[in-house]
Structures are given as structure tokens and as C-alpha cells.
Enzyme design. Structure first.
Site, short mmCIF file in Angstrom:
data_model
loop_
_atom_site.label_atom_id
_atom_site.label_comp_id
_atom_site.label_asym_id
_atom_site.label_seq_id
_atom_site.Cartn_x
_atom_site.Cartn_y
_atom_site.Cartn_z
N ASP A 99 0.67 -1.35 -2.25
CA ASP A 99 -0.02 -2.62 -2.46
C ASP A 99 0.76 -3.47 -3.46
O ASP A 99 0.71 -3.21 -4.66
CB ASP A 99 -1.44 -2.36 -2.96
CG ASP A 99 -2.28 -3.61 -3.04
OD1 ASP A 99 -1.73 -4.72 -2.86
OD2 ASP A 99 -3.48 -3.49 -3.28
N ASP B 110 3.54 11.47 -5.54
CA ASP B 110 4.73 10.69 -5.16
C ASP B 110 5.99 11.46 -5.53
O ASP B 110 6.96 11.50 -4.77
CB ASP B 110 4.74 9.33 -5.86
CG ASP B 110 3.59 8.43 -5.42
OD1 ASP B 110 3.04 8.64 -4.33
OD2 ASP B 110 3.25 7.51 -6.19
N ARG C 116 13.39 4.79 -4.43
CA ARG C 116 14.82 4.94 -4.75
C ARG C 116 15.40 6.19 -4.09
O ARG C 116 16.45 6.13 -3.45
CB ARG C 116 15.01 5.01 -6.27
CG ARG C 116 16.47 5.06 -6.69
CD ARG C 116 16.65 5.13 -8.21
NE ARG C 116 16.00 4.00 -8.87
CZ ARG C 116 14.93 4.11 -9.66
NH1 ARG C 116 14.36 5.28 -9.89
NH2 ARG C 116 14.40 3.04 -10.22
N HIS D 167 1.08 4.18 -12.02
CA HIS D 167 2.20 5.10 -11.82
C HIS D 167 3.38 4.38 -11.14
O HIS D 167 4.14 4.98 -10.40
CB HIS D 167 1.74 6.31 -11.01
CG HIS D 167 1.26 5.99 -9.62
ND1 HIS D 167 0.13 5.25 -9.38
CD2 HIS D 167 1.77 6.31 -8.41
CE1 HIS D 167 -0.03 5.13 -8.07
NE2 HIS D 167 0.95 5.76 -7.47
N HIS E 116 -1.61 3.29 -0.86
CA HIS E 116 -2.37 2.94 -2.06
C HIS E 116 -3.82 2.64 -1.67
O HIS E 116 -4.12 2.42 -0.50
CB HIS E 116 -1.74 1.74 -2.76
CG HIS E 116 -0.53 2.10 -3.55
ND1 HIS E 116 0.41 1.19 -3.93
CD2 HIS E 116 -0.11 3.29 -4.05
CE1 HIS E 116 1.35 1.79 -4.64
NE2 HIS E 116 1.06 3.07 -4.71
N GLY F 148 -1.08 10.50 -5.77
CA GLY F 148 0.10 9.80 -6.27
C GLY F 148 0.19 9.71 -7.78
O GLY F 148 1.21 10.11 -8.38
N ASP G 279 6.77 6.01 -10.84
CA ASP G 279 6.85 7.05 -9.81
C ASP G 279 7.07 6.43 -8.44
O ASP G 279 7.82 6.96 -7.61
CB ASP G 279 5.57 7.89 -9.78
CG ASP G 279 5.35 8.67 -11.06
OD1 ASP G 279 6.33 8.89 -11.81
OD2 ASP G 279 4.19 9.06 -11.32
#
Length: 164
Positions: A96, A76, A112, A103, A24, A71, A106
Site C-alpha cells: 500500500d 517479509d 531489493r 516495517h 498489506h 510482515g 523490511d
């Protein structure tokens, strides 16, 4: 007494890992410092990154990096798709936790899928250092395939005694 556990066969030394690198905005300097510190190791592996992170690694450190979109613009998700397809082996994602991300869904989806597919994930420099310096970096691991009907190259596992 020895405990027996399943461990994947060693990879030949020439086999490179496919490592995704994401940072980030407030963590890009951390990523550059971490990559500079680990430069000799990273040059032996295939690197992927979201747009700005990848460009910084290319321009400032001379690393060859396959770049995806930024991202917030789907990068992402692109990396998550590669993880789901078994095309990324490790994820270093310096996110961060103190800044809201537009987002965020995302980001959560990416983390996950990495967990579901059983790939190592580092979310800070300390964990990234542990991960890339581990003796397990030179071994194959058994990813968990959430879609067992899909074919994947079989990996031979062997029992190895482990002191316990």
C-alpha cells in the site's frame, strides 16, 4: 534481420513455480479477488505467504499455502531469505503506497533482494495478471546469483532467434 538472445529451456508442464504472496492490510481484499480470479492457475503452483495473507487464502479459497510470520514480525524477511536462497521464483506483493508502514525498512529490503536475485515481482493486480499469464511462466529463467561462489543448479541456456 533476426536478433539472437539467450532464453532458458522450457520447463516441463508439471513443474510448479514457487510463488510468494504478500498483501498489506488495505490490499488484502485485492489479493483475495486476484487469487480467486487466478485460482485454477494458482492451484498448480507452490504458494508461500505472510501469516494473515496466507490464512485468508487458505480459509476463503482453500489454497494450500506455507505461511510465515506476519510482515511486521519478520515474515517479509523470512520470504526475502527464501528468495536469496533461490527457493522462491515469483513475488506478488500488493503493498500500500498510501499508508506508512512501521516495517518499511523490511519492505524495502524484500523488494531489493527480489530485484538483486532477478525474480519477477508484481506490486499491483495488473502486473500480477501480466506475470502469471505470460508464456514465460512455463520457462525457467536464469536468476542472478549475487554470491557466485555459492553453488546453484546449472541451467542450460540456448540461443533462440527473435524477430526484432
Amino acid at each position: 534481420m533476426l536478433e539472437r538472445t539467450l532464453v532458458a529451456e522450457h520447463l516441463p508442464a508439471s513443474d510448479a513455480r514457487r510463488i510468494a504472496l504478500i498483501a498489506h492490510d488495505n490490499k488484502k481484499q485485492d489479493m483475495l479477488e486476484w487469487a480467486r480470479y487466478n485460482l485454477p492457475l494458482l492451484t498448480r503452483h507452490e504458494l508461500f505467504a505472510t501469516a494473515t495473507t496466507g490464512r485468508l487464502l487458505q480459509e476463503q479459497l482453500g489454497l494450500p499455502v506455507t505461511c510465515f510470520r506476519s510482515g511486521p514480525f519478520g515474515g517479509d524477511q523470512q520470504i526475502g531469505a527464501r528468495i536469496a536462497d533461490g527457493e522462491i521464483d515469483l513475488l506478488v506483493f500488493l503493498w500500500d503506497p498510501l499508508e506508512p508502514q512501521p516495517h518499511d525498512p523490511d519492505v524495502k529490503a524484500l523488494l531489493r533482494v527480489a530485484v538483486v536475485c532477478n525474480i519477477p515481482v508484481a506490486c499491483n493486480r495488473a502486473t500480477a495478471d501480466f506475470m502469471v499469464s505470460s508464456p514465460l511462466m512455463s520457462r525457467s529463467h536464469q536468476p542472478w546469483d549475487p554470491d557466485p561462489g555459492r553453488s546453484r543448479p546449472a541451467q542450460q541456456l540456448r540461443a533462440v532467434p527473435r524477430a526484432g
